[in-house]
Design a protein around this motif. Sequence first.
Motif, PDB file in Angstrom:
ATOM      1  N   GLY A  25       0.642  -1.151   0.313  1.00  0.00           N
ATOM      2  CA  GLY A  25       0.176   0.189   0.007  1.00  0.00           C
ATOM      3  C   GLY A  25       0.864   1.208   0.032  1.00  0.00           C
ATOM      4  O   GLY A  25       0.226   2.068  -0.559  1.00  0.00           O
ATOM      5  N   LEU A  26       1.606   1.165   0.869  1.00  0.00           N
ATOM      6  CA  LEU A  26       2.706   2.083   0.526  1.00  0.00           C
ATOM      7  C   LEU A  26       3.339   2.847  -0.777  1.00  0.00           C
ATOM      8  O   LEU A  26       3.324   3.829  -1.055  1.00  0.00           O
ATOM      9  N   VAL A  27       3.787   1.680  -1.364  1.00  0.00           N
ATOM     10  CA  VAL A  27       4.176   2.030  -2.433  1.00  0.00           C
ATOM     11  C   VAL A  27       3.020   2.095  -3.083  1.00  0.00           C
ATOM     12  O   VAL A  27       3.813   3.155  -4.807  1.00  0.00           O
ATOM     13  N   LEU A  28       2.264   2.278  -3.952  1.00  0.00           N
ATOM     14  CA  LEU A  28       1.320   2.587  -4.768  1.00  0.00           C
ATOM     15  C   LEU A  28       0.447   4.099  -3.562  1.00  0.00           C
ATOM     16  O   LEU A  28       0.500   4.701  -5.127  1.00  0.00           O
ATOM     17  N   MET A  29       1.198   4.200  -2.658  1.00  0.00           N
ATOM     18  CA  MET A  29       0.586   5.498  -2.488  1.00  0.00           C
ATOM     19  C   MET A  29       1.782   6.327  -3.075  1.00  0.00           C
ATOM     20  O   MET A  29       1.240   7.776  -3.267  1.00  0.00           O
ATOM     21  N   GLU A  30       2.849   6.176  -2.800  1.00  0.00           N
ATOM     22  CA  GLU A  30       3.997   7.134  -3.041  1.00  0.00           C
ATOM     23  C   GLU A  30       3.597   7.001  -4.818  1.00  0.00           C
ATOM     24  O   GLU A  30       4.335   8.088  -5.222  1.00  0.00           O
ATOM     25  N   ARG A  31       3.545   6.353  -5.305  1.00  0.00           N
ATOM     26  CA  ARG A  31       3.175   5.675  -6.921  1.00  0.00           C
ATOM     27  C   ARG A  31       2.009   7.411  -7.020  1.00  0.00           C
ATOM     28  O   ARG A  31       2.654   8.236  -7.980  1.00  0.00           O
ATOM     29  N   ALA A  32       1.221   7.203  -6.048  1.00  0.00           N
ATOM     30  CA  ALA A  32      -0.063   7.946  -6.721  1.00  0.00           C
ATOM     31  C   ALA A  32       0.011   9.767  -6.416  1.00  0.00           C
ATOM     32  O   ALA A  32       0.261  10.196  -7.048  1.00  0.00           O
TER      33      ALA A  32
END
Length: 512
Positions: A25-32
């Motif tokens: 989830g942290l990676v997805l949030m960073e990408r977003a």
Amino acid sequence: MTEVLSAAQMRAIERNAMSRGRVSGLVLMERAGAGVTAAILARWTGPEQGGRRRAVVLCGPGNNGGDGYVVARLLQDAGWAVAVHALAESSTPDARAMRALWGGAVLPLSALDWAGLEGTPVVVDALFGTGLARDIAPGIWGALDMAVASGCPIVAVDILTGLCADSGRVRAEGGYIERAADLTVTFEAPKLGHMLAEGGALSGDLVVVPIGLEGELAALMQAEGAAVVELTAGSAADFSKAGGHKFAHGHALVLAGGPGRGGAARLAARAALRVGAGLVTLGAPVAAQAEHAARLEAVMLRAVDGAEGLAALLADARINALCLGPGLGLDRAELVAAALASGARPVVLDADALTLIGRDPALFAALHGDCVLTPHGGEFERLFPDLAARLAAEPGEGVAVSKVDVVRAAAARAGCVVLLKGADTVIAAPDGRCEINAALRDRAAPWLATAGAGDVLAGIITGLLARGQRPFEAACRGAWLHVEAARAFGPGLIAEDLPERIPAVFRALGVT
């Protein structure tokens, strides 16, 4: 095609990726957050974009707020001055982690004042995102209202606060949002709320950024199939003609009403011919023949006074698509019944034909899978009063009913394709397939709000049916072509102009 996802479908593909250990989830949030930041920098860095180098980021308690903390950090890393205001403490582990990584001051949302908006900084709305399932209380609106009033550019992260991601309806006590976002940045695919109802006008310019979920999106398409809504589109292959004589491309019949009411049917007939039907015949009462004959050239003319006359004309099996409704009159119900009983011919039903069907349960029961219904809002209400009432009702708690929901239900009930017109035209088939033809933002066509435009749409669909396209595909492609023809003409459009712009659209597509 472009998939348009519900909030639940987007959450499902995120969960799928995380449960497989492919991403956190942290990676997805960073990408977003990186995608939002890139869109902001592309639009507002440099003198030609106003040279803005300051942002105010409004963060909510959930993961949308977590995206906002990423945006704040990355803008600051790019040399921007950033102020962060939070509605509340972060309520998810990922959002708390991104708030900690931000590391700077976090002021309460209520502390934002006019001084903080001097110089019209970019205001990043990361308050709620796609999870909104209730009306927002007025107190939450203070900061956004202040930004709107000051003229600050507004960037919505995923979706503008106050919009339902599944219906596009405003979920705010008081029922309004004063100004659209200047830019909405969403992830992996557009959401239904960006296209439907008020969301279409309030989302501003829409940018879709990938966050590495392409595989999960493809898997969703495979698993759910018709449950995934798509955007309509047109291609050269959809409209090109192969060789052959005129009958190889179909013979469309458009039925007209009595004297003085034939203009709508002539518009439909002209559109059917322009879209490539090999032949088009207009069937009209004997008393109206003279006025039609004075206005028709390539469209043929035949006398049709009643059901027997129509049956005689339909003895010609080469007539393979019918259009009833434009200017038909409410005294010709027998023609609707005869057309629906004429065998496996596709039938487009519009205008007066829809009113007649709404009045007569026997006519409604006679609808079949080769029919296309093309109602506007009032006609839809006459055909499906309970569904129209659901769409108009206040949302209450939970996800709001959307236009997609009710049009899908209408198509299933009628057993045929239903196209509900509007700036957010929705087309659904009985098997659940659904497409949105959103004439919004870069496809805006406000000049279609003119008398006769719907008659032209009915004719376009009829012509595509005559050429052998299936009802759902003909309706979707016809709706797309209708908007493109309007855009090719531009301001000052009247209905008569629409068929004449179809060749320009075809040339731009490379149609042969």
